[in-house]
Design a protein around this motif. Structure first.
Motif, PDB file in Angstrom:
ATOM      1  N   CYS A  10       0.826  -1.204   0.000  1.00 39.43           N
ATOM      2  CA  CYS A  10       0.000   0.000   0.000  1.00 39.43           C
ATOM      3  C   CYS A  10       0.866   1.262   0.000  1.00 39.43           C
ATOM      4  CB  CYS A  10      -0.926  -0.019   1.220  1.00 39.43           C
ATOM      5  SG  CYS A  10      -0.062   0.115   2.795  1.00 39.43           S
ATOM      6  N   ASN A  11       0.219   2.410  -0.105  1.00 43.86           N
ATOM      7  CA  ASN A  11       0.926   3.694  -0.123  1.00 43.86           C
ATOM      8  C   ASN A  11       1.711   3.974   1.147  1.00 43.86           C
ATOM      9  OD1 ASN A  11       0.710   5.119  -2.588  1.00 43.86           O
ATOM     10  ND2 ASN A  11      -1.448   5.471  -2.207  1.00 43.86           N
ATOM     11  N   CYS A  12       1.157   3.646   2.302  1.00 45.94           N
ATOM     12  CA  CYS A  12       1.830   3.991   3.557  1.00 45.94           C
ATOM     13  C   CYS A  12       2.833   2.930   4.005  1.00 45.94           C
ATOM     14  CB  CYS A  12       0.806   4.283   4.653  1.00 45.94           C
ATOM     15  SG  CYS A  12      -0.107   2.843   5.269  1.00 45.94           S
ATOM     16  N   ASP A  78      -5.381   1.901   6.858  1.00 47.68           N
ATOM     17  CA  ASP A  78      -4.704   3.134   7.257  1.00 47.68           C
ATOM     18  C   ASP A  78      -4.714   4.175   6.136  1.00 47.68           C
ATOM     19  OD1 ASP A  78      -4.227   1.925   9.687  1.00 47.68           O
ATOM     20  OD2 ASP A  78      -2.100   1.581   9.324  1.00 47.68           O
ATOM     21  N   CYS A  79      -4.238   3.800   4.941  1.00 51.41           N
ATOM     22  CA  CYS A  79      -4.128   4.780   3.860  1.00 51.41           C
ATOM     23  C   CYS A  79      -5.209   4.629   2.789  1.00 51.41           C
ATOM     24  CB  CYS A  79      -2.748   4.725   3.211  1.00 51.41           C
ATOM     25  SG  CYS A  79      -2.408   3.214   2.265  1.00 51.41           S
ATOM     26  N   SER A  81      -5.379   2.409   0.342  1.00 47.68           N
ATOM     27  CA  SER A  81      -4.936   1.824  -0.935  1.00 47.68           C
ATOM     28  C   SER A  81      -5.638   0.506  -1.198  1.00 47.68           C
ATOM     29  CB  SER A  81      -3.430   1.564  -0.920  1.00 47.68           C
ATOM     30  OG  SER A  81      -2.705   2.752  -0.818  1.00 47.68           O
TER      31      SER A  81
END
Length: 138
Positions: A10-12, A78-79, A81
């Motif tokens: 994912c992004n984070c 969280d992010c 994605s």
């Protein structure tokens, strides 16, 4: 030359995965659900061999949405994605969102599904790929 395992996330960086065998297929989905999920006209997904896709970090941070008439959509809690989809009624039941791979996954989409729902604001390319009005599994 693709080096295994393929990795992504994912992004984070909270959710990480690996694919331990060569990918079997890649496809574009033009359904309205994928348009809304991705914010794009189509969603490219890569389909791994059975048993070769593994979440290696962040399993506890994954969230999913299961519509009544479709497969599960898994994303980082969280992010946000989008990481993969899973529909156990399909032979290639997992679709990894191609934008989440760390490197080139070594496969290109070879089919377009749900073209009957294609976005009116973006023309389907004349790329010669087989097209299915709905699911290619129907």
């Amino acid at each position: 030359m693709v080096v295994l395992p393929l990795t992504g996330g994912c992004n984070c960086g909270t959710v990480r995965y690996e694919v331990t065998a060569p990918l079997v297929l890649a496809s574009y989905c033009h359904c309205k659900r994928c348009q809304r999920r991705s914010g794009a006209a189509a969603s490219p997904s890569a389909h791994p061999a059975p048993g070769s896709f593994h979440i290696v970090e962040g399993q506890d941070r994954l969230k999913h949405w299961k519509p009544n008439d479709g497969g599960e959509k898994w994303f980082c809690g969280d992010c946000g994605s989008s990481i993969f989809g899973r529909n156990l009624s399909h032979p290639d039941s997992i679709g990894i969102r191609m934008g989440t791979f760390d490197e080139d996954p070594g496969i290109r989409p070879s089919v377009r599904a749900f073209v009957a729902s294609a976005a009116s604001w973006e023309d389907l390319p004349d790329d010669g790929l087989p097209r299915y009005p709905r699911s290619r599994h129907a």
